[in-house]
Design a protein around this motif. Structure first.
Motif: not given
Length: 627
Positions: A407-410, A487-494
């Motif tokens: 999801s981080k690549f997205m 959810l967790d990936s977009f949250y942490e990376n943004s």
């Protein structure tokens, strides 16, 4: 060797994370607690581990340093996991006079005290690692600052002066031949594709990805990836096959002890900070309150501002004008809690403007909490077999981590596209919007899957048989785990880039810790949400949605409630994001601003020299034409 010692700590950290992940199963199977009671205990522990980093960072920044914080938190891990292993019934059975079976009657007051103390110590260990693990690792790879090269201009200063005078009247060439003053020209500009410490700091709460990013930058890709990924993955696959709970808890305790001993014998670079400016926010609030009856001057130049050159100043803005009263000069001295600078006031305004967006982080934390509690309980008695192969219960955790990394690549692709379109400042809020959207979808899918699971339970007569295996594959839970990973990936990376880019320059490294803090409040708040929803559901004589066993409960109704709450949170964030006054991300980077100004000045000097050179060539051409 410093790299290996820090990576060994990461391994122990991942094993401790697995222990916390399976803890609800231990509480329901061994302690025979209700699943909501077990989830409540773990949500408080997990939430505490996300709230404490903000406190610990202040301690580190006050002079303790990352090394000592990492050492003390690692010792907390060792004692916490050790106490957890000792709380298992067979370990202290002779000392406490209890039985050795994994049954509720074999758990005395001593075991319970050890268990709750262990959870608190593990939470402290996780918090300390969040603060200092990646930070200390970055310090080991930090390059020495390269001083700018001092180069002489292409033309001698005396030659240029004599040449100009010769053109203006033929003055004798009697100027002393002094060497020109040195001009600092920085030829070591940072490349755009280099990974800087600021880039790694955005992965502060993703230690595995931060380690991989660093070892990739240091050209040890294969070896580093094997150390960071393969070894702990092998441990996560093997550990579930160990049946006694005392060994499941004891092996991570032994690994943490070995890792801590290995870490303590190393020598590390530790770049300590010098104080915290966060207290300025409270000073502004106090000073503006004390001067609430004062009238603001019409001329903003009458407000107090420091004349220190080492402080990056911010211009006065029109919003939240009541805070500007903190900078009114009273003529009664400059007491710190009665007089603040315009820059300190503007930094406080920036933080207050962030509050509507911070609220959305709490609801995301509530949804995140169900992944480590109720999702685990749902899969606990489902079928883990694929054909004749029985998979370990950690397979969902591994697949979740894989989906999270993908999801981080997205998010990276979205951020790159917006950056190429000149909209870099909007990349983090777009990522947060996707995180809130994933929270809605995750709850909807979880509700649908739970409804199907309840139908299977009723069709096979398993309502009053909570310990029986349900004839339903555990991979039904995979879609909701993938959405939870999104959810967790977009949250942490943004969220981290948003706080770094939009926070005041002097406080950007502090506000990053609001990322896990607000999520931690949401995780602990999920206990309150379960209590409130349960109370509301049993009105008018109806049955409470949360019963003692999961089979008798209506968890799908709770998921539908969370989907409605998450939908409202999504629209709230859209309104807050549209209202928020975005700042240019580059305005926080003082070093880049300084380099740009220096390069501009250097360019002016070079253009002057080039212009003189062209004048010289023009004069020579005119002389040749006259001849």
């Amino acid at each position: 060797m410093a790299f290996l010692r820090v990576v060994v700590l990461l391994w122990a950290d991942m094993l401790a994370g697995y222990v916390m992940w399976i803890m609800p199963t231990y509480l329901t199977d061994v302690w025979k607690l209700g699943f909501t009671h077990a989830a409540g205990i773990m949500n408080v522990a997990n939430g505490l581990s996300k709230v404490l980093p903000l406190v610990f960072f202040f301690i580190v920044d006050s002079g303790l340093g990352n090394y000592w914080m990492l050492l003390l938190s690692s010792l907390s891990f060792v004692f916490g996991l050790g106490f957890l292993s000792m709380s298992a019934p067979p370990v202290l059975a002779k000392k406490t006079g209890t039985c050795k079976d994994y049954k509720p009657q074999c758990i005395g007051h001593t075991q319970k005290a050890l268990f709750y103390t262990a959870l608190a110590l593990i939470a402290v260990g996780i918090s300390g690692h969040i603060v200092s693990l990646v930070a200390l690792f970055v310090d080991q790879f930090q390059k020495k600052k390269v001083e700018p090269k001092v180069e002489k201009p292409k033309f001698r200063y005396s030659f240029l002066v004599n040449e100009i005078r010769r053109k203006q009247g033929g003055v004798k060439n009697d100027m002393p031949n002094f060497p020109p003053p040195p001009v600092p020209i920085n030829r070591n500009r940072r490349k755009a594709d280099d990974s800087s410490e600021d880039d790694i700091s955005k992965l502060q709460f993703q230690p595995v990805e931060a380690m991989l990013a660093l070892v990739t930058r240091e050209k040890v890709k294969i070896f580093g990836a094997c150390l960071v990924i393969l070894v702990p993955v092998i441990g996560l696959i093997a550990l579930p096959y160990i049946k006694p709970w005392s060994l499941r808890f004891g092996i991570p305790a032994i690994c943490s002890l070995v890792a801590t001993i290995a870490f303590s014998f190393g020598r590390y670079k530790d770049n300590k900070s010098k104080g915290s400016p966060v207290a300025n926010v409270f000073r502004v609030l106090v000073a503006s309150t004390l001067k609430m009856l004062h009238k603001l001057p019409n001329d903003s130049s009458e407000l107090y501002e420091t004349d220190r050159r080492d402080v990056q100043k911010l211009p006065r803005t029109g919003g939240l004008r009541f805070l500007d009263k903190a900078a009114i000069k009273e003529g009664q001295g400059d007491h710190r809690w009665r007089l603040c600078t315009v820059t300190e006031v503007e930094e406080t305004k920036i933080i207050i403007n962030m509050f509507p967006i911070w609220i959305t982080f709490i609801i995301c934390g509530v949804v995140t909490s169900i992944g480590s509690t109720y999702f685990v309980e749902q899969g606990n008695h489902m079928n883990f077999k694929v054909g004749k192969l029985k998979l370990p219960n950690s397979i969902l955790l591994i697949l979740y981590e894989i989906a999270k990394s993908q999801s981080k690549f997205m998010y990276t692709s979205i951020a790159s596209y917006l950056g190429g379109a000149g909209l870099k400042r909007y990349a983090p809020p777009v990522g947060i919007a996707f995180a809130t959207l994933f929270s809605v979808l995750c709850c909807i899918v979880a509700a649908l899957v739970e409804t199907r699971r309840i139908h299977v339970i009723r069709d096979h007569g398993l309502l009053d048989k909570p310990d029986e295996k349900i004839p339903m594959t555990v991979f039904w839970l995979l879609p909701q785990y993938i959405l939870l990973a999104g959810l967790d990936s977009f949250y942490e990376n943004s969220v981290a880039p948003f706080l770094i880019d939009q926070s005041p320059p002097s406080m950007k490294k502090y506000l990053v810790y609001f990322n896990p803090g607000m999520s931690g409040l949401g995780i602990m708040g999920s206990v309150l949400s379960v209590f409130v929803v349960g109370r509301v559901s049993q009105r008018n004589g109806k049955q409470n949605w949360f019963q003692y066993t999961l089979n008798r409960s209506r968890l799908d109704y709770y998921y539908w409630t969370l989907s409605v709450l998450s939908s409202a949170n999504f629209f709230w964030f859209l309104l807050a994001a549209l209202w928020y006054p975005y700042r240019d991300p580059t305005s926080n980077n003082e070093e880049e601003i300084g380099n740009e100004e220096g390069n501009e000045a250097i360019g002016n000097i070079e253009s002057i020299i080039t212009g003189t050179e062209e004048t010289e060539h023009t004069h020579e051409n005119e002389t040749s034409d006259q001849a």
